[in-house]
Design an enzyme around this catalytic site. Structure first.
Site, mmCIF file in Angstrom:
data_model
loop_
_atom_site.group_PDB
_atom_site.id
_atom_site.type_symbol
_atom_site.label_atom_id
_atom_site.label_comp_id
_atom_site.label_asym_id
_atom_site.label_seq_id
_atom_site.Cartn_x
_atom_site.Cartn_y
_atom_site.Cartn_z
ATOM 1 N N SER A 84 0.828 -1.193 0.000
ATOM 2 C CA SER A 84 0.000 0.000 0.000
ATOM 3 C C SER A 84 0.872 1.257 0.000
ATOM 4 C CB SER A 84 -0.973 -0.049 1.187
ATOM 5 O OG SER A 84 -2.060 0.814 0.988
ATOM 6 N N ASP A 88 -5.585 -3.928 -2.386
ATOM 7 C CA ASP A 88 -4.569 -3.460 -1.437
ATOM 8 C C ASP A 88 -3.782 -4.594 -0.774
ATOM 9 O OD1 ASP A 88 -3.718 -2.448 1.425
ATOM 10 O OD2 ASP A 88 -4.150 -0.644 0.251
#
Length: 326
Positions: A50, A164
């Site tokens: 991320s 993610d």
């Protein structure tokens, strides 16, 4: 100027760096990298999830200073203007505008051509496993790794639709085992809360910071944050609920990952340092990351010096051998 870094102890060491997921708290990674370099550590490889993938990839591309200066100037209105809402899609934000701004700042790069090995960690929901992206366009990898479900739309890389990396690997230590280095340094931005808030939480301003053409979007964001555009302490809007939920999940997974596969050095950023969307607080967060890293380096050096002294004190030298020095 003395940075406070224990340079003699660390100078010349080659480290694999793990940069964790955590939204805006990931801006602290910039300060972490600054402190490591000040201490004479060579960052030889990076794995990130991320925001860790975003900051790590930009550093591997040699453009971290430019990104630091750019993000340090962002105000609340600037952050809102970078949001391209994707109504009717599986996600609130498309992310094209953000990635476009970063690509303009950093340039296009292939991961395999970067100055150091780099792995962006995403999540493949179909097979429910981590996806380690080690080649191809850098910003495809970053876009996939930052695709927080319900916030960003998923991103396709090759035949895989990815989201993610923080879902399964908020501190992607396993990905760095591909590398051969002297040290493994991990940064967990989902650490336990400080005894008091590390940063005074700034309440988001009203949407009138936007131009008149953005008023309707601003009103919508106000409703997400809270009824009056602020974030109440107890009951906020959708973004506050998502922030607390992500913190809870990622904090627990991070604890398990670090217990199962501990790094040589761990830098912790408290998860109450800021909300995950407060990207306008970059300057404070960068300095927090720098200070936490210098403290971790000094603590590691002190602990190891004490350990070596204890070992030396407990050794019994032979009659024809001088006592050893630690």
């Amino acid at each position: 100027m003395d940075s406070g870094a224990p340079r003699d102890a660390w100078h010349g060491r080659r480290a694999a760096l793990v940069l964790g997921a955590g939204g805006a708290r990931g801006l602290a990674h910039i300060g972490v990298i600054q402190a490591l370099l000040e201490s004479g550590i060579e960052i030889a490889a990076i794995a990130g999830s991320s925001m860790g993938a975003l900051v790590g990839g930009i550093h591997a591309a040699g453009r971290l200073n430019e990104y630091r200066d750019w993000v340090g100037e962002l105000q609340r209105g600037d952050v809102l203007r970078l949001l391209d809402f994707a109504f009717g899609h599986p996600g609130l934000i498309k992310g094209d505008r953000i990635i476009g701004a970063l690509r303009e700042l950093v340039g296009d790069h292939l991961i395999e051509d970067l100055a150091m090995p780099f792995v962006a960690v995403a999540t493949d929901l179909r097979i429910q496993r981590e996806a380690w992206i080690t080649q191809g366009p850098l910003f495809d990898a970053i876009r996939a790794s930052i695709a927080i479900p319900m916030v960003f739309t998923p991103h396709r890389v090759g035949e895989r639709e990815l989201v993610d990396g923080g879902l399964l690997a908020p501190v992607p230590i396993a990905a760095t085992r591909l590398f051969s280095t002297d040290l493994l340094i991990a940064v967990d931005v989902n650490g336990q809360p400080a005894h008091r808030h590390v940063l005074a939480r700034a309440r988001p301003a009203h949407a009138n910071e936007l131009s008149a053409s953005g008023t309707r979007i601003g009103d919508f964001v106000d409703r997400l944050l809270g009824r009056d555009g602020s974030v109440p302490e107890q009951r906020g809007g959708l973004m506050e609920l998502m922030s607390q939920s992500l913190d809870a999940v990622q904090s627990r997974i991070s604890q398990m990952q670090l217990a199962l596969d501990p790094p040589d050095l761990l830098v912790r950023i408290p998860h109450d340092a800021c909300y995950f969307y407060e990207f306008w607080r970059a300057t404070e967060l960068i300095e927090l990351g720098r200070q936490r890293t210098l403290a971790a380096l000094q603590g590691w050096t002190r602990d190891h010096a004490d350990f070596e002294s204890d070992v030396a004190a407990n050794e019994t030298p032979s009659t024809d051998e001088a006592p050893r020095r630690p």
